[in-house]
Design a protein around this motif. Structure first.
Motif, short mmCIF file in Angstrom:
data_model
loop_
_atom_site.label_atom_id
_atom_site.label_comp_id
_atom_site.label_asym_id
_atom_site.label_seq_id
_atom_site.Cartn_x
_atom_site.Cartn_y
_atom_site.Cartn_z
N VAL A 24 0.85 -1.20 0.00
CA VAL A 24 0.00 0.00 0.00
C VAL A 24 0.88 1.25 0.00
O VAL A 24 0.62 2.19 -0.76
N ALA A 25 1.91 1.27 0.84
CA ALA A 25 2.81 2.42 0.88
C ALA A 25 3.47 2.64 -0.48
O ALA A 25 3.60 3.78 -0.95
N ALA A 26 3.88 1.57 -1.14
CA ALA A 26 4.51 1.68 -2.45
C ALA A 26 3.54 2.21 -3.50
O ALA A 26 3.90 3.04 -4.34
N ILE A 27 2.30 1.74 -3.46
CA ILE A 27 1.28 2.23 -4.40
C ILE A 27 1.08 3.73 -4.21
O ILE A 27 1.05 4.50 -5.17
N LEU A 28 0.94 4.15 -2.96
CA LEU A 28 0.70 5.57 -2.68
C LEU A 28 1.89 6.43 -3.07
O LEU A 28 1.73 7.54 -3.59
N THR A 29 3.10 5.94 -2.85
CA THR A 29 4.30 6.68 -3.24
C THR A 29 4.34 6.86 -4.75
O THR A 29 4.62 7.96 -5.25
N GLU A 30 4.04 5.79 -5.49
CA GLU A 30 4.00 5.89 -6.95
C GLU A 30 2.87 6.80 -7.42
O GLU A 30 3.04 7.56 -8.37
N ALA A 31 1.72 6.72 -6.77
CA ALA A 31 0.56 7.51 -7.19
C ALA A 31 0.82 9.01 -7.05
O ALA A 31 0.25 9.81 -7.79
N GLU A 32 1.68 9.37 -6.10
CA GLU A 32 1.99 10.79 -5.90
C GLU A 32 2.88 11.35 -7.02
O GLU A 32 2.93 12.55 -7.22
N LYS A 33 3.57 10.47 -7.75
CA LYS A 33 4.43 10.92 -8.85
C LYS A 33 3.55 11.32 -10.03
O LYS A 33 2.58 10.67 -10.35
N SER A 51 4.68 11.52 -13.19
CA SER A 51 5.04 10.79 -14.40
C SER A 51 6.04 9.70 -14.06
O SER A 51 6.50 9.58 -12.93
N GLY A 52 6.38 8.94 -15.06
CA GLY A 52 7.36 7.87 -14.89
C GLY A 52 6.69 6.53 -14.69
O GLY A 52 5.47 6.43 -14.56
N PRO A 53 7.49 5.48 -14.67
CA PRO A 53 6.93 4.13 -14.53
C PRO A 53 6.31 3.92 -13.14
O PRO A 53 6.80 4.46 -12.14
N LYS A 54 5.24 3.15 -13.12
CA LYS A 54 4.54 2.87 -11.87
C LYS A 54 4.20 1.37 -11.81
O LYS A 54 3.03 0.99 -11.82
N PRO A 55 5.21 0.52 -11.73
CA PRO A 55 4.96 -0.93 -11.80
C PRO A 55 4.11 -1.48 -10.65
O PRO A 55 3.28 -2.36 -10.87
N THR A 56 4.31 -0.99 -9.44
CA THR A 56 3.53 -1.48 -8.30
C THR A 56 2.07 -1.09 -8.45
O THR A 56 1.17 -1.90 -8.22
N THR A 57 1.83 0.14 -8.87
CA THR A 57 0.46 0.62 -9.07
C THR A 57 -0.22 -0.14 -10.20
O THR A 57 -1.37 -0.55 -10.07
N GLU A 58 0.48 -0.35 -11.29
CA GLU A 58 -0.09 -1.07 -12.43
C GLU A 58 -0.41 -2.52 -12.06
O GLU A 58 -1.46 -3.04 -12.44
N ASP A 59 0.47 -3.15 -11.28
CA ASP A 59 0.21 -4.51 -10.82
C ASP A 59 -1.03 -4.55 -9.93
O ASP A 59 -1.88 -5.44 -10.06
N ALA A 60 -1.14 -3.59 -9.03
CA ALA A 60 -2.30 -3.55 -8.12
C ALA A 60 -3.60 -3.29 -8.89
O ALA A 60 -4.64 -3.85 -8.57
N ILE A 100 -7.47 5.33 -7.91
CA ILE A 100 -6.30 5.85 -7.19
C ILE A 100 -6.26 7.34 -7.50
O ILE A 100 -6.28 7.74 -8.66
N ASP A 101 -6.22 8.12 -6.45
CA ASP A 101 -6.34 9.56 -6.59
C ASP A 101 -5.20 10.25 -5.84
O ASP A 101 -5.40 10.71 -4.73
N GLY A 102 -4.00 10.27 -6.39
CA GLY A 102 -2.88 10.91 -5.72
C GLY A 102 -2.56 10.26 -4.39
O GLY A 102 -1.88 9.25 -4.33
N ARG A 103 -3.10 10.81 -3.33
CA ARG A 103 -2.81 10.29 -1.98
C ARG A 103 -3.82 9.25 -1.50
O ARG A 103 -3.74 8.79 -0.37
N THR A 104 -4.78 8.87 -2.32
CA THR A 104 -5.88 8.02 -1.87
C THR A 104 -6.09 6.82 -2.79
O THR A 104 -6.00 6.93 -4.00
#
Length: 137
Positions: free
Chosen positions: A47-56, A58-67, A84-88
């Motif tokens: 969850v922490a990794a997804i949220l960290t990526e969601a805050e970016k 641009s760039g690759p977001k492999p954890t978010t895409e997997d989730a 997924i909405d930035g911090r949420t």
């Protein structure tokens, strides 16, 4: 107010959340939780990794895409990401769901039952997140 009081009064006490926890933003420790609501260490780190990526922006977001493709786990249950909405993160499991919001130092996880309107549950978690951010957390 203690972290446990935020869980008990602000989240569960709202009537829109039936169980909740507050963990570190790194996902490495639980600060407070409802009785019987145990989110595993691997689940918290994901969850922490997804949220960290969601805050970016641009760039690759492999954890978010997997989730998004495979879902994510909270307390041993698999949820499908609805948004997924930035911090949420918003997730569903049948008629139940979770709303997860990140502040500077914490991640709030609120679970709602099938008789709760998801928007009310989300608003409850996000309102506490906004309050904690304004308080410097």
């Amino acid at each position: 107010m203690s972290w446990q009081a935020y869980v008990d009064s602000s989240l569960v006490g709202s009537g829109h959340i039936d169980k909740a926890c507050i963990v570190s933003a790194a996902g490495d420790s639980t600060w407070a939780a409802s009785a019987g609501f145990s989110v595993g260490a691997d689940e918290l780190k994901k969850v922490a990794a997804i949220l960290t990526e969601a805050e970016k922006s641009s760039g690759p977001k492999p954890t978010t895409e997997d989730a998004q493709a495979n879902g994510f786990y909270i307390a041993g249950e698999r949820y499908i990401i609805t948004r997924i909405d930035g911090r949420t993160i918003y997730g569903r499991l049948g008629k139940t769901g979770v709303c997860i919001a990140k502040t500077k130092q914490a991640i709030l996880i609120g679970h709602h039952g099938e008789n709760t309107i998801a928007g009310n549950a989300s608003q409850t978690v996000e309102a506490l997140a906004d309050y904690l951010i304004k308080a410097g957390y």
